[in-house]
Design a protein around this motif. Structure first.
Motif, PDB file in Angstrom:
ATOM      1  N   LEU A   1       0.684  -0.553   0.414  1.00 35.09           N
ATOM      2  CA  LEU A   1      -0.205   0.144  -0.096  1.00 35.09           C
ATOM      3  C   LEU A   1       1.115   1.137  -0.300  1.00 35.09           C
ATOM      4  O   LEU A   1       1.039   2.269  -1.264  1.00 35.09           O
ATOM      5  N   ASN A   2       2.042   1.207   1.117  1.00 35.30           N
ATOM      6  CA  ASN A   2       2.625   2.308   0.970  1.00 35.30           C
ATOM      7  C   ASN A   2       3.373   2.253  -0.609  1.00 35.30           C
ATOM      8  O   ASN A   2       3.870   3.419  -1.013  1.00 35.30           O
ATOM      9  N   ALA A   3       4.217   1.683  -0.522  1.00 37.13           N
ATOM     10  CA  ALA A   3       4.548   1.303  -2.573  1.00 37.13           C
ATOM     11  C   ALA A   3       4.392   2.324  -3.495  1.00 37.13           C
ATOM     12  O   ALA A   3       4.230   2.597  -4.291  1.00 37.13           O
TER      13      ALA A   3
ATOM     14  N   VAL B   1     -11.911   1.628  -1.224  1.00 36.46           N
ATOM     15  CA  VAL B   1     -12.817   2.989  -2.077  1.00 36.46           C
ATOM     16  C   VAL B   1     -11.357   3.883  -2.810  1.00 36.46           C
ATOM     17  O   VAL B   1     -11.406   3.971  -3.929  1.00 36.46           O
ATOM     18  N   GLY B   2      -9.939   3.709  -1.944  1.00 34.89           N
ATOM     19  CA  GLY B   2      -9.002   4.426  -2.509  1.00 34.89           C
ATOM     20  C   GLY B   2      -8.633   4.311  -3.601  1.00 34.89           C
ATOM     21  O   GLY B   2      -8.564   4.680  -4.377  1.00 34.89           O
ATOM     22  N   MET B   3      -8.616   2.583  -3.033  1.00 37.79           N
ATOM     23  CA  MET B   3      -7.638   2.100  -4.529  1.00 37.79           C
ATOM     24  C   MET B   3      -8.344   2.157  -5.133  1.00 37.79           C
ATOM     25  O   MET B   3      -7.969   2.086  -7.015  1.00 37.79           O
ATOM     26  N   SER B   4     -10.057   2.192  -5.703  1.00 38.20           N
ATOM     27  CA  SER B   4     -11.249   1.858  -6.875  1.00 38.20           C
ATOM     28  C   SER B   4     -10.829   2.811  -7.439  1.00 38.20           C
ATOM     29  O   SER B   4     -10.283   3.218  -8.396  1.00 38.20           O
ATOM     30  N   LEU B   5     -10.722   4.154  -6.999  1.00 42.41           N
ATOM     31  CA  LEU B   5     -10.385   5.443  -7.233  1.00 42.41           C
ATOM     32  C   LEU B   5      -9.285   5.179  -8.603  1.00 42.41           C
ATOM     33  O   LEU B   5      -9.418   6.354  -9.410  1.00 42.41           O
ATOM     34  N   TYR B   6      -8.462   4.640  -7.768  1.00 41.96           N
ATOM     35  CA  TYR B   6      -6.638   4.781  -8.200  1.00 41.96           C
ATOM     36  C   TYR B   6      -6.660   4.468  -9.044  1.00 41.96           C
ATOM     37  O   TYR B   6      -6.291   4.464 -10.165  1.00 41.96           O
ATOM     38  N   LEU B   7      -7.838   2.085  -9.526  1.00 46.91           N
ATOM     39  CA  LEU B   7      -7.807   2.028 -10.551  1.00 46.91           C
ATOM     40  C   LEU B   7      -8.374   2.916 -12.062  1.00 46.91           C
ATOM     41  O   LEU B   7      -7.758   2.478 -12.496  1.00 46.91           O
ATOM     42  N   LEU B   8      -9.258   3.636 -11.708  1.00 45.93           N
ATOM     43  CA  LEU B   8      -9.620   4.376 -12.512  1.00 45.93           C
ATOM     44  C   LEU B   8      -9.337   5.326 -13.213  1.00 45.93           C
ATOM     45  O   LEU B   8      -8.951   5.513 -14.498  1.00 45.93           O
TER      46      LEU B   8
ATOM     47  N   ALA C   1      -2.547   0.211 -12.702  1.00 45.12           N
ATOM     48  CA  ALA C   1      -3.758  -0.369 -13.142  1.00 45.12           C
ATOM     49  C   ALA C   1      -3.763  -1.814 -12.324  1.00 45.12           C
ATOM     50  O   ALA C   1      -4.544  -1.871 -11.816  1.00 45.12           O
ATOM     51  N   ILE C   2      -2.977  -2.654 -12.546  1.00 40.87           N
ATOM     52  CA  ILE C   2      -3.223  -3.542 -12.260  1.00 40.87           C
ATOM     53  C   ILE C   2      -3.138  -3.182 -10.935  1.00 40.87           C
ATOM     54  O   ILE C   2      -3.175  -4.900 -10.437  1.00 40.87           O
ATOM     55  N   MET C   3      -2.536  -3.236 -10.511  1.00 41.31           N
ATOM     56  CA  MET C   3      -1.358  -2.974  -9.420  1.00 41.31           C
ATOM     57  C   MET C   3      -2.838  -2.622  -7.950  1.00 41.31           C
ATOM     58  O   MET C   3      -2.525  -3.488  -7.349  1.00 41.31           O
ATOM     59  N   SER C   4      -3.305  -1.944  -8.566  1.00 40.82           N
ATOM     60  CA  SER C   4      -4.248  -1.246  -7.681  1.00 40.82           C
ATOM     61  C   SER C   4      -5.453  -1.889  -7.517  1.00 40.82           C
ATOM     62  O   SER C   4      -6.108  -2.620  -5.919  1.00 40.82           O
ATOM     63  N   ALA C   5      -5.724  -3.188  -8.502  1.00 42.17           N
ATOM     64  CA  ALA C   5      -6.626  -4.203  -8.460  1.00 42.17           C
ATOM     65  C   ALA C   5      -5.889  -5.045  -8.138  1.00 42.17           C
ATOM     66  O   ALA C   5      -7.083  -5.741  -7.343  1.00 42.17           O
TER      67      ALA C   5
ATOM     68  N   LEU D   1      -4.067  -4.748  -5.366  1.00 40.92           N
ATOM     69  CA  LEU D   1      -4.104  -4.914  -3.422  1.00 40.92           C
ATOM     70  C   LEU D   1      -5.383  -4.679  -3.439  1.00 40.92           C
ATOM     71  O   LEU D   1      -5.900  -4.680  -2.351  1.00 40.92           O
ATOM     72  N   MET D   2      -6.887  -4.397  -3.999  1.00 39.15           N
ATOM     73  CA  MET D   2      -8.056  -4.755  -3.757  1.00 39.15           C
ATOM     74  C   MET D   2      -8.403  -5.623  -3.495  1.00 39.15           C
ATOM     75  O   MET D   2      -9.307  -6.050  -1.874  1.00 39.15           O
ATOM     76  N   LEU D   3      -8.276  -6.899  -4.018  1.00 37.93           N
ATOM     77  CA  LEU D   3      -8.000  -8.484  -3.739  1.00 37.93           C
ATOM     78  C   LEU D   3      -7.721  -8.855  -2.246  1.00 37.93           C
ATOM     79  O   LEU D   3      -8.438  -8.600  -1.942  1.00 37.93           O
ATOM     80  N   LEU D   4      -6.666  -7.654  -2.608  1.00 32.37           N
ATOM     81  CA  LEU D   4      -5.955  -8.804  -1.571  1.00 32.37           C
ATOM     82  C   LEU D   4      -5.749  -8.113  -0.168  1.00 32.37           C
ATOM     83  O   LEU D   4      -6.426  -8.828   1.169  1.00 32.37           O
ATOM     84  N   VAL D   5      -6.942  -6.628   0.120  1.00 34.40           N
ATOM     85  CA  VAL D   5      -7.001  -5.914   1.373  1.00 34.40           C
ATOM     86  C   VAL D   5      -8.077  -6.502   1.505  1.00 34.40           C
ATOM     87  O   VAL D   5      -8.860  -6.715   2.675  1.00 34.40           O
ATOM     88  N   TRP D   6      -9.078  -6.860   0.279  1.00 34.69           N
ATOM     89  CA  TRP D   6     -11.028  -7.829   0.633  1.00 34.69           C
ATOM     90  C   TRP D   6     -10.874  -8.629   1.071  1.00 34.69           C
ATOM     91  O   TRP D   6     -11.313  -9.335   1.927  1.00 34.69           O
ATOM     92  N   HIS D   7      -9.541  -9.531   0.865  1.00 37.66           N
ATOM     93  CA  HIS D   7      -9.580 -11.130   1.428  1.00 37.66           C
ATOM     94  C   HIS D   7      -8.425 -11.310   2.906  1.00 37.66           C
ATOM     95  O   HIS D   7      -9.008 -12.474   3.211  1.00 37.66           O
ATOM     96  N   LYS D   8      -7.979 -10.409   2.549  1.00 40.31           N
ATOM     97  CA  LYS D   8      -6.417 -11.152   4.187  1.00 40.31           C
ATOM     98  C   LYS D   8      -6.659  -9.751   4.938  1.00 40.31           C
ATOM     99  O   LYS D   8      -6.667 -10.429   5.769  1.00 40.31           O
ATOM    100  N   LEU D   9      -6.948  -8.585   4.772  1.00 37.32           N
ATOM    101  CA  LEU D   9      -6.476  -7.501   5.525  1.00 37.32           C
ATOM    102  C   LEU D   9      -7.803  -7.129   6.374  1.00 37.32           C
ATOM    103  O   LEU D   9      -8.814  -6.820   5.687  1.00 37.32           O
TER     104      LEU D   9
END
Length: 394
Positions: A15-17, A77-84, A168-172, A174-182
């Motif tokens: 997330l920091n990266a 929400v932040g990663m979703s906007l970043y993807l767009l 865009a791929i990185m943000s997508a 991260l969204m999946l990782l946060v959703w399932h693991k954090l």
């Protein structure tokens, strides 16, 4: 749900990266963007400012919103906007549209950076928190070294737009990782109100604390000594040192190696060495590096051997100090760590935006002027840190 330590460190570091990848990956593509969009060198440089100003302003809100609504929701929400926003940059047909996409990236990228700091303090205290922050910084430190190398390769092979496809791929991912693991780390009973008057009082309390502001300025200026070289990398490496777009690794790999070593040193010293002793050691290393840098710039011609190794020593000192300074500032407001992290990030990023948009272009004339600028940034940091610690003792 309890998350394993290594996975937590990896998620927070990733997330920091997003921040350094948003900046460093497209630096080697500046000439290609300039040609493709018919823009001037300064207009392309201002795409950095277009990213960093919204980044710094929105940082004021990421932490406060996460204090009220929880950490996971704000990150997702932040990663979703970043993807767009990354897709908008990818398909931009004018410099103005690129500025818009970069501004939207800036609005959203800070969610992971700021909320990640608060998550560390949600879960851990004392030396354990310093170790986690150091390990996060260790993984995070790799990003500025890898990003421009990847950016140069992508630009050469598939053009500059492929860089924003990668983001865009990185943000997508991260969204999946946060959703399932954090898991959510802020219990409902500890959440804060978003009432305007309540928030205003909290912001005034944080920004009105002189020691907090001084520590944030110290961190920003310490990082600024390194950041000036990052923002000037296309000129510094391609014009002064005569390297190609694919050779940015000659600077970024040593600098990142110094950051990794500094993070390792900080983690090793946690619990074994007094926190302020760690800070003094770190400033001694960084100050020595700046003196060597000035001497070599005054005495020797522009070559990789005369311009890069001492910068690695500087990033070692810088990264040794950062985890301790960050946690020390956040611990001043234990009930509002998210908001405090936002205020800290806003101060840092405003200073970085000024450095990128105004100061760095003024120093491009020679490597010596860059060395003087970095030395001045370090001196400001040392003075701010000394005053902050003196205030604590008082």
């Amino acid at each position: 749900m309890k998350i394993p330590y290594l996975l937590l460190a990896l998620i927070l570091a990733s997330l920091n990266a997003i921040g350094p990848f948003s900046i460093d990956t497209y630096l080697p593509a500046f000439p290609a963007i300039q040609d493709s969009l018919g823009a001037s060198n300064l207009q392309v440089q201002q795409s950095l400012t277009a990213y960093m100003l919204p980044f710094s302003i929105m940082m004021l809100w990421h932490g406060a919103i996460s204090d009220a609504l929880g950490r996971r929701r704000v990150i997702l929400v932040g990663m979703s906007l970043y993807l767009l926003a990354s897709l908008l940059c990818c398909f931009a047909q004018s410099i103005e549209l690129l500025w818009l996409g970069r501004a939207l990236q800036g609005l959203s990228a800070g969610s992971g950076v700021i909320v990640g700091r608060a998550i560390v303090r949600d879960l851990l205290d004392g030396p354990a928190a310093q170790r986690l922050m150091s390990h996060v910084a260790m993984v995070f430190a790799i990003a500025p070294g890898v990003a421009p190398i990847i950016g140069g390769m992508l630009t050469t092979q598939w053009g500059w737009r492929s860089i924003f496809v990668l983001l865009a791929i990185m943000s997508a991912a991260l969204m999946l990782l946060v959703w399932h693991k954090l898991p959510e780390t802020l219990p409902v009973e500890k959440r804060q109100s978003l009432h305007p008057l309540h928030l205003l009082h909290a912001y005034l309390e944080v920004f009105g604390n002189a020691r907090f502001v001084l520590l944030s300025v110290a961190m920003s200026s310490l990082f600024g000594g390194f950041f000036l070289y990052v923002m000037s990398a296309p000129v510094f490496l391609m014009q002064h040192l005569h390297l190609e777009a694919t050779e940015f690794g000659w600077m970024f790999v040593p600098l990142v190696s110094g950051m990794v070593l500094g993070s390792v040193l900080s983690a090793r010293l946690a619990g074994k060495f007094h926190a302020m002793g760690t800070v003094k050691l770190a400033y001694g290393i960084a100050g020595s590096a700046m003196l060597i840098n000035l001497a070599l710039n005054l005495l020797l011609p522009d070559t990789l051997a005369a311009r890069i190794p001492q910068l690695m020593l500087y990033t070692l000192g810088m990264s040794t100090a950062m985890p301790t300074l960050t946690l020390h500032a956040l611990d001043m407001f234990p009930a509002r760590r998210g908001l405090a992290a936002s205020c800290q990030g806003t101060i840092q990023t405003l200073i970085m935006a000024i450095a990128a948009g105004l100061i760095a272009p003024l120093l491009w004339g020679s490597t010596l002027s860059l060395a003087w600028g970095a030395a001045a940034s370090f001196l400001i940091s040392a003075a701010a840190c000394a005053y902050a610690l003196r205030g604590k003792r008082g």
